[in-house]
Design an enzyme around this catalytic site. Structure first.
Site, PDB file in Angstrom:
ATOM      1  N   LEU A 140      -4.798  -1.913 -10.297  1.00 52.64           N
ATOM      2  CA  LEU A 140      -4.765  -1.127  -9.071  1.00 52.64           C
ATOM      3  C   LEU A 140      -6.109  -0.432  -8.927  1.00 52.64           C
ATOM      4  CD1 LEU A 140      -1.229   0.580  -9.195  1.00 52.64           C
ATOM      5  CD2 LEU A 140      -1.894  -1.466  -7.915  1.00 52.64           C
ATOM      6  N   ASP A 141      -6.547  -0.233  -7.680  1.00 49.76           N
ATOM      7  CA  ASP A 141      -7.779   0.513  -7.430  1.00 49.76           C
ATOM      8  C   ASP A 141      -7.677   1.907  -8.040  1.00 49.76           C
ATOM      9  OD1 ASP A 141      -8.572  -1.677  -5.952  1.00 49.76           O
ATOM     10  OD2 ASP A 141      -8.029  -0.774  -4.021  1.00 49.76           O
ATOM     11  N   ARG A 142      -8.814   2.508  -8.310  1.00 45.97           N
ATOM     12  CA  ARG A 142      -8.872   3.814  -8.960  1.00 45.97           C
ATOM     13  C   ARG A 142      -7.978   4.846  -8.257  1.00 45.97           C
ATOM     14  NH1 ARG A 142     -12.059   6.650 -12.442  1.00 45.97           N
ATOM     15  NH2 ARG A 142     -12.308   8.868 -12.016  1.00 45.97           N
ATOM     16  N   THR A 144      -5.470   4.207  -6.074  1.00 47.22           N
ATOM     17  CA  THR A 144      -4.148   3.701  -5.714  1.00 47.22           C
ATOM     18  C   THR A 144      -3.189   4.035  -6.851  1.00 47.22           C
ATOM     19  OG1 THR A 144      -5.053   1.904  -4.379  1.00 47.22           O
ATOM     20  CG2 THR A 144      -2.809   1.629  -5.171  1.00 47.22           C
ATOM     21  N   ARG A 242      -6.164  -2.816   1.965  1.00 46.31           N
ATOM     22  CA  ARG A 242      -7.117  -1.918   2.615  1.00 46.31           C
ATOM     23  C   ARG A 242      -7.985  -2.673   3.616  1.00 46.31           C
ATOM     24  NH1 ARG A 242      -9.950   0.747  -2.455  1.00 46.31           N
ATOM     25  NH2 ARG A 242     -10.948   2.040  -0.848  1.00 46.31           N
TER      26      ARG A 242
END
Length: 306
Positions: A140-142, A144, A242
């Site tokens: 997961l993105d930082r 998220t 996104r």
């Protein structure tokens, strides 16, 4: 559900009727779809037994045979265990699912990094006396939040990697998109590639990789000019949700990288549900990740209804 038991480093499975007449080689390559290198390693290191003895890899298995796999030997973590209070959503001997907070990378990008979710998982296991070389199955993105799956040993990692590629691990996200989305559900099918003008940003590009996001509207928030959407991915491109919502004119709230307004401290994206069939027990595993932002950035919603 398979009959299984553990003893020391070994995991034992009683061969079910549906595995009968497959060879051991076929079971690993075709059923579990484990990697060739790992299968060769297990064969050379003699970490697979049938009924307590070394197997003939080309003979058919028989119902009731005991398949024994040495899976739980101690290993170096490969990263620095670091304390952080984490929420474990599911765990057994083979894997675990953790609810990632915002502001934390999923895994280290260099050897000495120690403030990621993987470092925290390593500390959690170390405190329990489990020394495992953990592997994240997806990221997961930082900023998220939500459910992240880790494998505790190499065979679990190899099998789960292939399951993810074949879309047998279902991930459901919740996102707050800016503006009012009128349609109740839809599909965003736009290829995604790198943005050559920015080191981390992605963009919709005809030369990019195929990317498909399915979504449905869960709630319209007219007072906030936002729409709460539920998303499932058919592909797993970097920043996919996104990029896709930005491309249709509804960037995620708080997502400054893709045109969102600075009305929230981060992009409003949460991995709320993770579902898959357990590779070793055949159980259906469904994990729900509660919202963990304080103060909350999502509207009140029953996470168990996604």
């Amino acid at each position: 559900m398979l009959q299984t038991r553990s003893k020391g480093d070994w995991f034992k499975i009683t061969i079910p009727p549906e595995w009968e007449d497959r060879t051991l080689d076929e079971l690993l390559r075709m059923h579990w779809k484990a990697g060739k290198k790992l299968i060769h390693q297990m064969r050379m290191e003699k970490t697979i037994l049938i009924n307590g003895g070394l197997p003939n890899w080309n003979l058919p298995l028989k119902k009731g045979d005991s398949l024994e796999l040495r899976l739980f030997q101690e290993e170096d973590f490969g990263i620095i265990p670091t304390y952080f209070d984490i929420e474990v959503l599911y765990e057994d001997q083979h894997l675990l699912v953790v609810n990632k907070p915002a502001g934390m990378d999923t895994h280290p990008n260099f050897a000495q990094e120690k403030d990621t979710l993987a470092n925290a998982v390593a500390f959690y296991l170390q405190a329990k006396g489990e020394f495992r070389k953990i592997q994240h199955i997806h990221r997961l993105d930082r900023d998220t939040t939500g459910a992240v799956l880790f494998a505790k040993h190499a065979l679990a990692g190899s099998i789960l990697d292939r399951m993810l590629e074949e879309r047998k691990i279902k991930r459901t996200y919740l996102a707050l998109a800016e503006g009012i989305i009128r349609q109740k559900k839809g599909v965003i099918n736009k290829p995604i590639g790198r943005d050559r003008h920015h080191p981390t940003r992605r963009r919709v590009a005809s030369t990019g990789q195929p990317a498909v996001t399915n979504f449905k509207v869960r709630q319209v928030l007219p007072d906030r000019r936002m729409t709460l959407v539920e998303c499932q991915l058919e592909t797993g491109r970097t920043h996919q949700i996104r990029v896709h919502f930005s491309a249709i004119g509804h960037p995620l709230a708080g997502d400054q990288l893709y045109g969102g307004e600075t009305i929230l401290p981060r992009q409003a994206l949460h991995a709320g549900k993770l579902a898959f069939t357990h590779p070793f027990t055949a159980e259906e595993i469904v994990c729900y990740a509660p919202f963990i932002d304080e103060p909350p950035i999502f509207p009140e919603i029953d996470i168990f209804q996604i």
